[in-house]
Design an enzyme around this catalytic site. Structure first.
Site, short mmCIF file in Angstrom:
data_model
loop_
_atom_site.label_atom_id
_atom_site.label_comp_id
_atom_site.label_asym_id
_atom_site.label_seq_id
_atom_site.Cartn_x
_atom_site.Cartn_y
_atom_site.Cartn_z
N CYS A 118 23.60 86.49 12.96
CA CYS A 118 24.53 86.98 13.98
C CYS A 118 24.72 88.49 13.93
CB CYS A 118 25.89 86.31 13.83
SG CYS A 118 25.80 84.52 13.89
N HIS A 259 32.09 90.24 16.73
CA HIS A 259 31.22 89.09 16.91
C HIS A 259 32.04 87.94 17.49
CE1 HIS A 259 28.35 85.98 16.37
NE2 HIS A 259 28.95 85.42 15.33
N ASN A 289 29.38 80.82 20.56
CA ASN A 289 28.78 81.72 19.58
C ASN A 289 27.29 81.85 19.89
OD1 ASN A 289 27.70 82.97 17.34
ND2 ASN A 289 28.84 81.75 15.84
O1 UT7 Z 1 28.42 83.19 13.64
C1 UT7 Z 1 28.42 83.11 12.24
C2 UT7 Z 1 29.80 83.14 11.74
N1 UT7 Z 1 30.47 81.92 12.03
C3 UT7 Z 1 31.77 81.87 12.00
O2 UT7 Z 1 32.38 82.87 11.80
C4 UT7 Z 1 32.44 80.52 12.16
C5 UT7 Z 1 33.59 80.43 11.20
N2 UT7 Z 1 34.28 79.16 11.15
C6 UT7 Z 1 34.97 78.61 12.18
O3 UT7 Z 1 34.94 79.12 13.28
C7 UT7 Z 1 35.82 77.40 11.89
O4 UT7 Z 1 35.87 77.19 10.51
C8 UT7 Z 1 35.32 76.10 12.58
C9 UT7 Z 1 35.60 76.19 14.07
C10 UT7 Z 1 33.83 75.93 12.35
C11 UT7 Z 1 36.08 74.91 12.04
O5 UT7 Z 1 37.47 75.08 12.17
P1 UT7 Z 1 38.44 74.79 10.94
O6 UT7 Z 1 39.80 75.02 11.40
O7 UT7 Z 1 37.93 75.62 9.79
O8 UT7 Z 1 38.22 73.24 10.72
P2 UT7 Z 1 37.71 72.47 9.43
O9 UT7 Z 1 36.25 72.71 9.21
O10 UT7 Z 1 38.63 72.71 8.29
O11 UT7 Z 1 37.88 70.96 9.91
C12 UT7 Z 1 39.17 70.43 10.20
C13 UT7 Z 1 39.03 68.99 10.68
C14 UT7 Z 1 38.15 68.13 9.80
O12 UT7 Z 1 38.74 66.83 9.74
P3 UT7 Z 1 39.61 66.38 8.47
O13 UT7 Z 1 38.69 66.51 7.30
O14 UT7 Z 1 40.75 67.32 8.42
O15 UT7 Z 1 39.97 64.98 8.80
C15 UT7 Z 1 36.85 68.03 10.55
O16 UT7 Z 1 36.14 66.84 10.28
O17 UT7 Z 1 38.41 68.97 11.98
C16 UT7 Z 1 37.33 68.04 11.98
N3 UT7 Z 1 36.30 68.53 12.90
C17 UT7 Z 1 36.27 68.18 14.20
N4 UT7 Z 1 37.06 67.40 14.96
C18 UT7 Z 1 36.76 67.30 16.25
C19 UT7 Z 1 35.28 69.36 12.64
N5 UT7 Z 1 34.58 69.61 13.77
C20 UT7 Z 1 35.17 68.89 14.75
C21 UT7 Z 1 34.91 68.72 16.12
N6 UT7 Z 1 35.72 67.93 16.83
N7 UT7 Z 1 33.87 69.35 16.74
#
Ligand code: UT7
Length: 332
Positions: A118, A259, A289
């Site tokens: 990225c 970004h 993204n």
């Molecule tokens: O471009 C390179 C750089 N990339 C980035 O900077 C991305 C950085 N990270 C992020 O943007 C965020 O961490 C994400 C959007 C990827 C995830 O958000 P989060 O608030 O960190 O969520 P999480 O990974 O902690 O997941 C929370 C919950 C989980 O469920 P449990 O374990 O709490 O029951 C996941 O299984 O959300 C669940 N989950 C989803 N639910 C519905 C993960 N993906 C999804 C989804 N739909 N697509």
């Protein structure tokens, strides 16, 4: 820059291209266990673009590069260096930049690809600026382009809802110090290489190997939550360091283009830098993204919305796999 050179580079042309096909969060709900509500509140993304079946990376690059050259009013033959920043190459051999060269008509350009995920476009800006500063190049076309939807695991909801396709490009030419690109910084931390990766498809796990296919290795993997925390810290730190080195206060920045990965990251970084909301640009809601294409596509939108005007002081900071992060402070 205190690099001993009496010239730097400035942007003389800017262009972008998004494939026509729109994939909304609601579209995703039909085949991924997710919801518009989850994606919107966690990321700010509402829709992203996706290549058509008969499209691939060079098609996007051709459109974006041609638009940037037209914006510059330049004959493609004037370009002496083409840098294509991408993580999703057209094919392993030859370089994507070589494949697209005849289509762009940049027949006098040396061409190479740059791999910094990225951060690729911002790395590319920094590399191009250096070649121009030394006098090695006069007209450089830098493209950030991705065809990420071809590398998504549609059974992995933690990644497949995040990414989109697109391409953005700039043409750079010499400028006196104090104009154009004023300050740059770039960093890498390979000890965190595994938090954003595509483990298969290279020589360790060739795409044809059974292990690669069974373990679904030629797809993007990301430990999102860990990435989130490092991204906020890294983007803030590198943006501050560039401003400090240039002797520029946050209030002097006309537009901050971070970004475009997640609206919550964009907001957190803007707040930590002490920027007002109107100084921070975001288009993640409509493109998702787009990795290396993220910054130049945001620049195109900012220009088209009248939020990035000629003479504005712009800070562009990127973050991605590697880990890599980079920042460029320039007068547009
Ligand atoms: O471009 C390179 C750089 N990339 C980035 O900077 C991305 C950085 N990270 C992020 O943007 C965020 O961490 C994400 C959007 C990827 C995830 O958000 P989060 O608030 O960190 O969520 P999480 O990974 O902690 O997941 C929370 C919950 C989980 O469920 P449990 O374990 O709490 O029951 C996941 O299984 O959300 C669940 N989950 C989803 N639910 C519905 C993960 N993906 C999804 C989804 N739909 N697509």
């Amino acid at each position: 820059m205190h690099d001993g050179f009496d010239r730097t580079a400035r942007i003389v042309g800017l262009g972008g291209y998004l494939p026509e096909r729109v994939m909304t969060n609601r579209d995703l709900e039909a085949f991924v266990e997710t919801s518009d509500d989850w994606i919107t509140t966690r990321t700010g993304i509402k829709e992203r673009r996706m290549v058509a079946d008969d499209e691939a990376l060079v098609d996007l690059i051709e459109r974006a590069g041609t638009a940037a050259l037209a914006d510059a009013g330049l004959d493609p033959a004037a370009v002496d260096l083409l840098i294509v920043a991408t993580a999703t190459v057209e094919q392993p051999i030859p370089a994507t930049s070589a494949i697209v060269q005849p289509r762009l008509g940049v027949t006098n350009a040396a061409c190479f690809d740059l791999s910094a995920a990225c951060s690729g476009f911002t790395y590319g800006l920094n590399v191009a600026r250096q070649f121009i500063a030394t006098g090695e190049a006069t007209t450089v076309l830098v493209v950030g382009a991705e065809c990420l939807t071809r590398y998504l695991d549609w059974t992995d909801r933690t990644t497949c809802v995040l990414f989109g396709d697109g391409a953005g490009a700039v043409v750079l030419q010499p400028a006196p110090q104090g104009e154009g690109i004023l300050q740059i910084a770039w960093r890498t931390d390979g000890s965190l290489a595994d938090i954003i990766s595509m483990p298969g498809g290279g020589c360790r796990y060739p795409p044809s190997s059974m292990e690669s296919i069974h373990r679904r290795l030629p797809f993007i993997k990301m430990r999102g939550n860990e990435t989130f925390k490092v991204a906020v810290r890294a983007l803030t730190e590198i943006s501050q360091s560039v401003l400090e080195a240039a002797g520029i206060g946050v209030d002097q920045v006309d537009l901050f283009i971070p970004h475009q990965a997640n609206q919550r990251i964009i907001q957190a970084v803007g707040q930590r830098l002490g920027l007002r909301d109107e100084q921070v640009f975001s288009n993640v809601h409509r493109v998702g993204n787009t990795s290396a294409a993220s910054i130049p596509l945001a620049m195109v939108d900012a220009r088209d919305q009248g939020r990035m005007r000629r003479g504005d002081l712009v800070l562009a900071s990127s973050f991605g796999g590697g880990l890599t992060w980079a920042s460029s402070l320039f007068r547009y």
